[in-house]
Design a protein around this motif. Structure first.
Motif, mmCIF file in Angstrom:
data_model
loop_
_atom_site.group_PDB
_atom_site.id
_atom_site.type_symbol
_atom_site.label_atom_id
_atom_site.label_comp_id
_atom_site.label_asym_id
_atom_site.label_seq_id
_atom_site.Cartn_x
_atom_site.Cartn_y
_atom_site.Cartn_z
ATOM 1 N N ALA A 14 -108.025 -41.645 55.899
ATOM 2 C CA ALA A 14 -107.219 -42.170 57.009
ATOM 3 C C ALA A 14 -108.129 -42.683 58.125
ATOM 4 O O ALA A 14 -107.883 -43.737 58.715
ATOM 5 C CB ALA A 14 -106.288 -41.072 57.533
ATOM 6 N N LEU A 15 -109.191 -41.941 58.382
ATOM 7 C CA LEU A 15 -110.122 -42.340 59.443
ATOM 8 C C LEU A 15 -110.839 -43.648 59.090
ATOM 9 O O LEU A 15 -110.931 -44.568 59.915
ATOM 10 C CB LEU A 15 -111.136 -41.226 59.681
ATOM 11 N N ASP A 16 -111.303 -43.746 57.870
ATOM 12 C CA ASP A 16 -111.993 -44.971 57.464
ATOM 13 C C ASP A 16 -111.039 -46.166 57.522
ATOM 14 O O ASP A 16 -111.418 -47.264 57.964
ATOM 15 C CB ASP A 16 -112.576 -44.836 56.055
ATOM 16 N N ALA A 17 -109.802 -45.942 57.091
ATOM 17 C CA ALA A 17 -108.807 -47.028 57.136
ATOM 18 C C ALA A 17 -108.590 -47.485 58.576
ATOM 19 O O ALA A 17 -108.579 -48.690 58.853
ATOM 20 C CB ALA A 17 -107.493 -46.549 56.516
ATOM 21 N N ALA A 18 -108.426 -46.538 59.489
ATOM 22 C CA ALA A 18 -108.188 -46.905 60.891
ATOM 23 C C ALA A 18 -109.372 -47.687 61.463
ATOM 24 O O ALA A 18 -109.196 -48.724 62.121
ATOM 25 C CB ALA A 18 -107.921 -45.647 61.723
ATOM 26 N N LYS A 19 -110.586 -47.219 61.189
ATOM 27 C CA LYS A 19 -111.781 -47.924 61.683
ATOM 28 C C LYS A 19 -111.829 -49.348 61.151
ATOM 29 O O LYS A 19 -112.095 -50.298 61.872
ATOM 30 C CB LYS A 19 -113.049 -47.184 61.235
ATOM 31 N N ARG A 20 -111.612 -49.469 59.855
ATOM 32 C CA ARG A 20 -111.653 -50.805 59.237
ATOM 33 C C ARG A 20 -110.625 -51.737 59.864
ATOM 34 O O ARG A 20 -110.920 -52.901 60.164
ATOM 35 C CB ARG A 20 -111.353 -50.687 57.728
ATOM 36 N N ILE A 21 -109.407 -51.225 60.059
ATOM 37 C CA ILE A 21 -108.322 -52.105 60.523
ATOM 38 C C ILE A 21 -108.553 -52.553 61.964
ATOM 39 O O ILE A 21 -108.323 -53.723 62.294
ATOM 40 C CB ILE A 21 -106.953 -51.401 60.353
ATOM 41 N N PHE A 22 -109.008 -51.654 62.822
ATOM 42 C CA PHE A 22 -109.281 -52.063 64.211
ATOM 43 C C PHE A 22 -110.301 -53.206 64.249
ATOM 44 O O PHE A 22 -110.247 -54.069 65.114
ATOM 45 C CB PHE A 22 -109.771 -50.876 65.038
ATOM 46 N N THR A 23 -111.245 -53.202 63.306
ATOM 47 C CA THR A 23 -112.257 -54.266 63.279
ATOM 48 C C THR A 23 -111.779 -55.496 62.511
ATOM 49 O O THR A 23 -111.887 -56.633 62.978
ATOM 50 C CB THR A 23 -113.555 -53.738 62.601
ATOM 51 N N ALA A 24 -111.233 -55.260 61.316
ATOM 52 C CA ALA A 24 -110.992 -56.385 60.394
ATOM 53 C C ALA A 24 -109.686 -57.124 60.648
ATOM 54 O O ALA A 24 -109.610 -58.324 60.375
ATOM 55 C CB ALA A 24 -111.018 -55.869 58.949
ATOM 56 N N LEU A 25 -108.672 -56.439 61.175
ATOM 57 C CA LEU A 25 -107.381 -57.126 61.323
ATOM 58 C C LEU A 25 -107.455 -58.296 62.317
ATOM 59 O O LEU A 25 -106.960 -59.386 62.003
ATOM 60 C CB LEU A 25 -106.277 -56.120 61.694
ATOM 61 N N PRO A 26 -108.083 -58.111 63.486
ATOM 62 C CA PRO A 26 -108.202 -59.278 64.385
ATOM 63 C C PRO A 26 -108.992 -60.420 63.735
ATOM 64 O O PRO A 26 -108.695 -61.597 63.964
ATOM 65 C CB PRO A 26 -108.957 -58.712 65.607
ATOM 66 N N MET A 27 -109.976 -60.083 62.896
ATOM 67 C CA MET A 27 -110.758 -61.128 62.223
ATOM 68 C C MET A 27 -109.909 -61.861 61.183
ATOM 69 O O MET A 27 -109.938 -63.092 61.088
ATOM 70 C CB MET A 27 -111.991 -60.492 61.554
ATOM 71 N N ALA A 28 -109.131 -61.115 60.405
ATOM 72 C CA ALA A 28 -108.278 -61.742 59.385
ATOM 73 C C ALA A 28 -107.154 -62.546 60.033
ATOM 74 O O ALA A 28 -106.712 -63.564 59.497
ATOM 75 C CB ALA A 28 -107.693 -60.671 58.464
#
Ligand SMILES: [Fe+2]
Length: 383
Positions: A213-227
């Motif tokens: 869950a933690l890794d998913a949250a970290k990834r999404i905060f970074t990658a979602l604005p980029m995508a």
């Protein structure tokens, strides 16, 4: 204390994943009901999948009239197509709706009666095998033991669950998400973020789900604005696909909480996309929940990097909520009014929505006691 941890039978990630799964498909059966959407049917993933099935001499019937929110009537139609077509396994290809629909058709094919009658039970038995192939990064349905089906007679979204709803095979190829338009990218990505945050702060969180869950949250905060900014950003898309899967495994084993409990009634009544209604609720619900367990929310905030050890728990938890608000604003998440939900109609529905949310059981996983009055108050904050 002993606890179960369940995942799909086999998962293959990355570009070209599908083409490496020939043996897996051959082991699933001889003829598939391919459950997909009418838009997906025109895309590259559908072309690749059908080409593979033809190469393997696996027959298939296509069932693609899936609405945004699959209901029991649609499931009945799909089950008839499955039986009449002589199919012996299913493939779900697309966003959350086709994947959830494929699961529900598998239930209907094995268990007589209306599929909605299975709500509230632990579904078990010998379901037909199925493979799930997401073309969005969001619901994580490919990694969960859940499906959400609308009871068309009541207009209510029902959560069906059971370990047998995990696929035998999940194929997660991020390149299938490259064509997702920005609005869909945001709605699905914020659903995945909600899964990650709710799983981490659920009463059922455990040592296996926390890191995912933690890794998913970290990834999404970074990658979602980029995508969102550039749909062709392959690195961001890959990270989002992994995150959606991780978050799916997390809720599969730790459950969702208050946000999902309150979000489903909004989606059922006002047809707000699931990820958007989650996003509308996210900041206010997590602010509410964090007051019941500031240390847990503070830990999450510090782990993601939004606060340091010098910050108090209250301040760290608050920083997480502020970052969430910033994210939803930057991703242009509409308010209920901007989405076109009439205020008076929404207000009139609030008591019943709070009741349905409570009855779903999800709010009970929150690290704070949640009453119907609390949820009525939180619904009012949306308008
Ligand atoms: Fe969700």
């Amino acid at each position: 204390m002993a606890f179960p941890f369940v995942t799909p039978g086999r998962t293959v990630f990355g570009e070209g994943a599908l083409e490496t799964c020939e043996k897996d498909f051959l082991a699933l059966g001889h003829k598939a009901l391919l459950v997909t959407g009418n838009v997906v049917k025109k895309g590259v993933a559908f072309a690749k999948l059908t080409a593979l099935l033809q190469k393997l001499s696996i027959g298939y019937e296509v069932f693609s009239d899936i609405p945004a929110e699959p209901d029991d009537a649609m499931v009945d139609a799909g089950a008839s197509a499955y039986v009449n077509g002589g199919c012996d396994f299913l493939i779900g290809l697309g966003g959350g709706s086709p994947l959830d629909c494929a699961k529900a058709i598998a239930i209907k094919a094995a268990i007589p009666g209306n599929v909605c009658d299975q709500a509230g039970k632990e579904i078990a038995g010998a379901l037909p095998p199925f493979a799930l192939i997401p073309t969005t990064a969001g619901t994580g349905s490919e990694a969960t033991k859940f499906t959400v089906i609308t009871d068309h007679s009541r207009g209510a979204k029902l959560l069906l669950k059971g370990d047998v709803l995990l696929p035998k095979l999940a194929v997660v190829d991020y390149t299938y998400t490259l064509s997702s338009p920005p609005a869909l990218t945001v709605a699905t990505g914020l659903d995945a973020l909600t899964h990650a945050l709710e799983a981490y702060t659920s009463r059922k969180a455990n040592a296996m789900t926390d890191p995912l869950a933690l890794d998913a949250a970290k990834r999404i905060f970074t990658a979602l604005p980029m995508a969102f900014a550039n749909g062709e950003d392959r690195e961001a898309r890959e990270s989002m696909s992994i995150a959606a899967y991780e978050a799916g495994v997390s809720i599969c084993n730790a459950s969702v909480t208050l946000v999902h409990g309150m979000s489903r009634p909004i989606g059922a009544r006002f047809h707000v996309p699931h990820g958007l209604s989650n996003a509308m609720l996210l900041s206010s619900c997590l602010r509410f929940a964090s007051q019941g367990a500031p240390e847990r929310f503070a830990k999450l905030s510090r782990e993601i990097g939004f606060a340091g050890i010098e910050d108090s728990n209250t301040h760290a938890a608050q920083a997480l909520v502020e970052k969430l608000t910033e994210l939803t604003v930057s991703l242009k998440v509409p308010t209920l009014a901007e989405y076109g939900v009439p205020k008076e109609t929404f207000v009139a529905a609030i008591p019943q929505m709070a009741l349905e949310a409570q009855q779903s059981g999800s709010p009970g996983n929150t690290l704070r006691e949640v009453s119907q009055a609390d949820m009525i108050d939180l619904y009012h904050q949306l308008i």
